[in-house]
Design an enzyme around this catalytic site. Sequence first.
Site, short mmCIF file in Angstrom:
data_model
loop_
_atom_site.label_atom_id
_atom_site.label_comp_id
_atom_site.label_asym_id
_atom_site.label_seq_id
_atom_site.Cartn_x
_atom_site.Cartn_y
_atom_site.Cartn_z
N ASP A 140 -3.51 2.26 -5.40
CA ASP A 140 -2.21 2.23 -4.70
C ASP A 140 -2.01 0.98 -3.86
OD1 ASP A 140 -3.76 2.76 -2.40
OD2 ASP A 140 -2.16 4.00 -1.54
N GLU A 141 -2.73 -0.07 -4.15
CA GLU A 141 -2.73 -1.25 -3.30
C GLU A 141 -2.79 -2.51 -4.13
OE1 GLU A 141 -5.64 -2.28 0.15
OE2 GLU A 141 -6.18 -0.41 -0.84
N ASP A 146 0.87 -1.18 0.00
CA ASP A 146 0.00 0.00 0.00
C ASP A 146 0.91 1.23 0.00
OD1 ASP A 146 -3.12 0.78 1.55
OD2 ASP A 146 -1.63 2.23 0.86
P1 TTP Z 1 -5.21 4.97 0.89
O1 TTP Z 1 -4.17 3.95 0.60
O2 TTP Z 1 -6.36 4.58 1.76
O3 TTP Z 1 -4.58 6.25 1.54
P2 TTP Z 1 -3.17 6.93 1.30
O4 TTP Z 1 -2.35 6.16 0.33
O5 TTP Z 1 -3.41 8.35 0.94
O6 TTP Z 1 -2.52 6.92 2.71
P3 TTP Z 1 -1.90 5.70 3.53
O7 TTP Z 1 -0.47 6.05 3.73
O8 TTP Z 1 -2.66 5.66 4.81
O9 TTP Z 1 -2.08 4.47 2.69
O10 TTP Z 1 -5.84 5.51 -0.46
C1 TTP Z 1 -5.07 5.68 -1.64
C2 TTP Z 1 -5.50 6.93 -2.35
O11 TTP Z 1 -6.88 6.87 -2.64
C3 TTP Z 1 -5.31 8.18 -1.54
O12 TTP Z 1 -4.01 8.73 -1.68
C4 TTP Z 1 -6.36 9.08 -2.06
C5 TTP Z 1 -7.46 8.17 -2.51
N1 TTP Z 1 -8.53 8.19 -1.48
C6 TTP Z 1 -9.58 9.05 -1.67
O13 TTP Z 1 -9.64 9.74 -2.67
N2 TTP Z 1 -10.56 9.11 -0.73
C7 TTP Z 1 -10.52 8.36 0.41
O14 TTP Z 1 -11.42 8.46 1.25
C8 TTP Z 1 -9.41 7.48 0.60
C9 TTP Z 1 -9.31 6.65 1.85
C10 TTP Z 1 -8.44 7.43 -0.37
MG MG Z 2 -2.13 4.10 0.52
#
Ligand code: TTP
Ligand code: MG
Length: 514
Positions: free
Chosen positions: A105-106, A11
């Site tokens: 991103d996962e 992730d």
């Molecule tokens: P995530 O992997 O949930 O969040 P992140 O990568 O920003 O942070 P983390 O380090 O905790 O993993 O989500 C990936 C992307 O998806 C995030 O950068 C933006 C988008 N996203 C949204 O647009 N709305 C949301 O509510 C979430 C959770 C994510």
């Molecule tokens: Mg993320």
Amino acid sequence: MRDAATVLHLDADAFFAAVEQRDKPSLRGKPVLVGGVGGRGVVSTASYEARRAGARSAMPMARARRLTPAAAVLVPRFAAYAAYSQVIMGVLRELTPAVEPLSIDEAFADLTQAPGGTPEPEDAAAQVQARVAELTGLTVSVGVGRSKLVAKIASDLRKPGGVVVVRPQDEDDVLLPLDVRTVPGVGPATQGALERLGVRTVADLRRQPLDTLTMTLGEAHGTGLYLMSRGLDDRPVVTTTERKSAGAERTFAVDLRGRDVVLSAVDDVVDEALQRLERHGGAARTVVAKVRYADFSTVTRSVTFPHPTASDADLRDAARKAVLAAGVVEPVRLLGVAFHALSPHAQLALDLDAHLFDAPRRAVVGEHDHVGGRLAEGPDGPDDGPPDDTAGTRLPDGSTAQGLDDVVAELVEDDARLVGAEKAVVGRPLGGSQVGRPLDESNARPGLDVEHATLGRGWVVHVRGREATVRFETALTPPARSRVLDLDEDPLVLVDPVGVTPPSAVPPELRDDA
Ligand code: TTP
Ligand code: MG
């Protein structure tokens, strides 16, 4: 069940914000909020600097701004995120062909499918992190466990930049103290039901008899959680095949001249492409047309629907539009039509939309080829943001761009036959995108890419009247100060993101760590 930690979950850290910090060096180490910038905008993600002040995904942007007033507030640039995502998924595929992307991103990767034999989880995680950093400059967090459940939970335990390997014998130590909300399938409704049973943690969940859970949550869901609470999760890593397109192309013995001749030839190519699509599920979300002219120049254009469609008529119509968008003024030597974003990839795009766009998505029918998407925000506040009726176009690089870049990357990566060695020209929706248009007050959004004839590439800070504030910087330059330009004297054009610049491409004297 597997008996060793061989499911890897990756992730990316603060993904959208981290990409913005790569592409905008002046924002590195600074609080960044990405999301809806209008009066009722919502945060998509916050950089870790902004999280320290309490900013979070899904928070109203106005609140996040109050928490971290110095933050840069930017609109999402999906095309840029899609490009980075492709590179990250590619890194996982270097390790094992069994990669299952979950979101932009996962992804999961099955280490037992690695060609050279199952690697040690720590080695695999270190390799992936190092390679992602080398190619993108981003950090990712990695979890490895014997199931998807454990791998996903593990990747979240030491963010950002963490690696957590959970061996089967250590699973209970990790699982039992967790809040039930971390278990996949436990949303607010389930959580409420569990709460009434006095269940807060996984340990509490494990104490519930099976029939209590099935009576409360239904057969399937109750049984699922019963098993999950014991770490019993045998969901396989489902490889999404590299080929996510079905298409056909034809080179003509005699170059085709004139719109009608070209369009009837398109119909033939579409027929063939539709037959192939049939074998791949029959539904597609994106239609890509490739047109090669007599002088061998090649243009690719695409049309993306809000949802996958199986309607031959719609797909045919989209193919014609894409060809016309490419232009048929010159004699045409070759026509290609390919359907992309077949499931399950289409599903991914939808999932992403679903959490980015909570207002109903609307197809901009008048503009035919454009997928309307709205950020999760209502009518704009009085101060900034575009008026509501521009919803379909409010993000020049909105959801459509995300789909398109996927398509282009796929074309280049997976369908060399269709694209050859040429760089695909990114298709742009006819009416929806502002890319290529002069920057002005109506189409300016903070964070969008612009180009100046002599000053080069930069990004929009804001535009007031004819006065534009811009930072001329890219991932390849040192941080830049803001410059104020008079758009009448120094016109700027909205441009697509450049894509991914590996940190090694930056001259050593300009690097952050120099
Ligand atoms: P995530 O992997 O949930 O969040 P992140 O990568 O920003 O942070 P983390 O380090 O905790 O993993 O989500 C990936 C992307 O998806 C995030 O950068 C933006 C988008 N996203 C949204 O647009 N709305 C949301 O509510 C979430 C959770 C994510
Ligand atoms: Mg993320």
